[in-house]
Design a protein around this motif. Structure first.
Motif, short mmCIF file in Angstrom:
data_model
loop_
_atom_site.label_atom_id
_atom_site.label_comp_id
_atom_site.label_asym_id
_atom_site.label_seq_id
_atom_site.Cartn_x
_atom_site.Cartn_y
_atom_site.Cartn_z
N GLU A 338 49.41 81.36 33.31
CA GLU A 338 49.34 82.55 34.16
C GLU A 338 50.34 82.37 35.29
N TRP A 339 51.21 83.31 35.44
CA TRP A 339 52.35 83.22 36.37
C TRP A 339 53.02 81.84 36.22
N GLU A 351 41.82 83.97 34.28
CA GLU A 351 43.25 84.04 34.62
C GLU A 351 44.00 85.08 33.79
N ARG A 352 43.26 86.02 33.22
CA ARG A 352 43.93 87.12 32.51
C ARG A 352 44.49 88.11 33.52
N THR A 353 45.81 88.26 33.55
CA THR A 353 46.47 89.17 34.49
C THR A 353 47.61 89.88 33.76
N ASN A 356 50.74 86.75 32.19
CA ASN A 356 50.38 85.63 31.32
C ASN A 356 51.50 85.34 30.32
#
Length: 657
Positions: A338-339, A351-353, A356
């Motif tokens: 993530e990022w 951390e799903r954004t 990813n």
């Protein structure tokens, strides 16, 4: 076979591909034996005939030929004090302190495409001419000490100032340094690939002189300076220099490579402890481990500077690291992070954004995976390779424009965003060039007496070692069958190893010339040993079905697959506005889903859906499925096909109140 392949097939087939210690390469460079048990076929030996891949390849060739070599060479010429004739570098990352990184990817992509028989002869000629023109240009740009550089320069009187700053721990991306060793790794890779794939010797000459510059620099480091340098992203410098050692046999390149082996990190990985990767930059870490594995492949059992090398712990490092990433940090696409960073173990749902699964990470995981398969022969590596290739790599290109992704959002309701032709030049733009000029990579392998079929895509294989031309026709997963047709120069006995995928719903069946045959289940492969004759036809049937996968930290947060293909709900294309993050990376700005909970019909439980999703989906044909929840119907289709609309991969299943 095209003219480039003919000119070097004796070198590469005898040395690189078969893993044999050829006596001398053309030009006098030694090719050292690799420590591998299974060999890969050259990219030029595999032609993809699958319609989706054919289009993807065509779009990439068009893009490569649309770029201006003089603009890519502009900063290299400036750094050498040469006239650029008023030509400026491209915008985006190329017009910055990381400028020049694209050159390495571009050279590799040109070499891969120029040696691929699927390219028309006229385009092959154009690609090869482009490659040699650029390499000849780089010859002119190389300094007398071997240094070669293509970024914006801080000080023309000290063109390697970025490297000085890194040694002092100065890493401001705008005024001091932007990962110069990372960029140098890309340049090395481009030169080495150009030489290995096309045999164009000036590429190796440049690489050797550049390797001399690296050796002279790193052997002057104190241990404190080395630690400082290794604390800043350096790509796979160890990997590239081990390759240079393999090509030349010159011990100094192995010494220089070892300076970039981050043994403190490797020791930590080998503890196999919890959260070892937490907060680590994924695309910084993966190439380091690729280099560690290459140390084993190239050096284990060899003698360098009079000492025999035992590199077994580097293989152990790579195996443990790979398993860590797969078990604790990987989404259903095969992507991670993530990022750009790994999180805590098994923290994926949280951390799903919209940032990813950086595409470079998957590119590098596939390199690591392929090499681990060639060393160990373990089918789990082939399973991962197929999954990530279909569900991330194919999804990373816009099939209309040929542009590629940086991130792929795992949060529901976003959409994929793509690079621009001449104003992005992100790291993932460069790896994208490579990904779509080697689409047949990872499909076919061989050892002394076996031919491995690892993926089921329509394709053609020219297996000269067997005197075989293999044609595969596959409609998987539209159907459950793939057919292999063998054209042999003479009858030959060998074992055909057909991968039994982890997604197979029940036992696979195999027939030869229309008659069912028994096969040996050889650690995940249907092994058929016989004397094969010209015209033999093999058909494998792999039962398909829907499956569900749960995220480790999301109670009943699931995604669905049909066979090898990840499905996603097709949402809408309203208000698909974008914004920027990081260094001018385009990302989707907003989602349209505030709550990705699917409330099931009365009497249906999440457990029931997860255990047998086929009972609750309606098969519409052509890989379209309907699922009813929240009193509405959602259409699920292959994720990779949703390049121009919002989508939902993961959904939380909830019982009706």
């Amino acid at each position: 076979m095209n003219k480039l392949k003919k000119s070097i097939c004796g070198i590469l087939a005898a040395a690189t591909l078969a893993g044999c210690s050829g006596p001398e390469l053309e030009g006098g460079a030694a090719m050292l034996q690799k420590n591998i048990s299974i060999s890969d076929y050259a990219i030029s030996d595999v032609s993809m005939t699958d319609a989706y891949c054919t289009n993807a390849f065509k779009k990439e060739i068009e893009y490569l030929l649309s770029l201006d070599p003089d603009r890519l060479l502009s900063n290299f010429r400036k750094n050498r004090g040469l006239d650029t004739n008023g030509v400026e570098p491209y915008n985006g990352w190329e017009n910055s302190l990381i400028g020049g990184h694209t050159m390495g990817h571009y050279l590799t992509a040109l070499a891969q495409a120029a040696t691929n028989d699927a390219v028309s002869s006229s385009d092959r000629d154009k690609l090869y001419e482009r490659l040699t023109l650029i390499i000849d240009g780089l010859v002119e740009c190389q300094h007398s000490d071997g240094f070669l550089w293509g970024s914006n320069v801080l000080d023309l009187t000290n063109i390697d100032a970025q490297f000085d700053n890194v040694e002092r721990g100065k890493a401001d991306l705008f005024t001091e340094s932007w990962v110069p060793w990372y960029t140098m790794h890309k340049i090395f890779e481009g030169l080495i690939s150009s030489y290995e794939l096309t045999g164009y010797e000036p590429a190796l000459d440049i690489a050797k002189k550049l390797g001399d510059w690296v050796y002279n620099r790193v052997t002057g480091w104190s241990e404190e300076t080395r630690r400082t340098v290794l604390s800043i992203e350096y790509g796979g410098m160890n990997d590239a220099l081990y390759d240079l050692y393999r090509l030349t046999g010159d011990d100094k390149y192995a010494v220089a490579a070892h300076a970039f082996d981050e043994d403190s990190l490797f020791e930590l990985i080998r503890t196999d402890g919890a959260n070892v990767l937490n907060n680590r930059h994924a695309n910084t870490t993966i190439p380091k481990v690729i280099g560690a594995l290459n140390r084993y492949i190239v050096l284990d059992g060899k003698t360098v500077n009079g000492e025999k090398v035992d590199a077994s712990e580097y293989l152990e490092t790579a195996e443990i690291f790979w398993q860590m990433v797969i078990d604790h940090h990987t989404y259903a696409t095969g992507g991670n992070s993530e990022w750009e960073h790994f999180g805590e173990d098994d923290v994926l749902n949280r951390e799903r954004t919209n940032c990813n699964c950086e595409t470079c990470n998957v590119y590098n995981m596939l390199k690591l995976t392929k090499n681990l398969f060639m060393v160990t022969g373990d089918v789990k590596y082939a399973d991962y390779y197929e999954n990530a290739f279909i569900n991330h790599i194919l999804a990373s290109q816009n099939p209309e424009t040929g542009m590629t992704t940086y991130f792929q959002a795992m949060s529901t309701g976003y959409f994929r965003t793509f690079s621009t032709p001449v104003d992005s030049f992100w790291c993932c733009t460069g790896t994208g060039m490579e990904n779509f000029t080697k689409l047949g990579d990872g499909m076919y392998f061989y050892d002394d007496d076996s031919l491995y079929v690892n993926m089921y895509f329509s394709s053609e294989l020219d297996a000269e070692n067997l005197g075989l031309k293999l044609t595969q026709e596959s409609n998987i997963p539209l159907t459950d069958k793939a057919t292999l047709k063998l054209k042999l120069s003479e009858s030959k006995e060998f074992s055909l190893m057909l991968r039994i995928p982890s997604w197979a719903k029940s036992d696979v069946t195999v027939s030869v010339n229309g008659e069912a045959v028994q096969y040996e289940n050889a650690e995940g492969y249907a092994k058929i040993t016989r004397e094969w004759k010209n015209g033999d036809t093999v058909e494998i049937t792999i039962p398909l079905g829907l499956t569900a996968e749960n995220l480790p930290d999301g109670i009943n947060t699931v995604c669905f697959k049909y066979g090898p293909v990840l499905l996603a709900a097709k949402l809408n294309d309203e208000n698909m506005t974008t914004t920027y993050t990081g260094m001018s990376v385009i990302i989707p700005e907003t989602t349209i889903i505030s709550d990705d909970t699917l409330t099931l019909k009365d009497g249906i439980t999440p457990t029931a859906v997860k255990q047998n999703p086929g009972e609750y989906f309606t098969d519409n044909g052509n890989l379209s499925f309907t699922f009813t929840a929240n009193d509405q119907e959602l259409e699920f289709v292959p994720y990779y096909s949703l390049y121009n609309t919002r989508y939902g991969i993961y959904w939380k299943l909830a019982e009706a109140e």
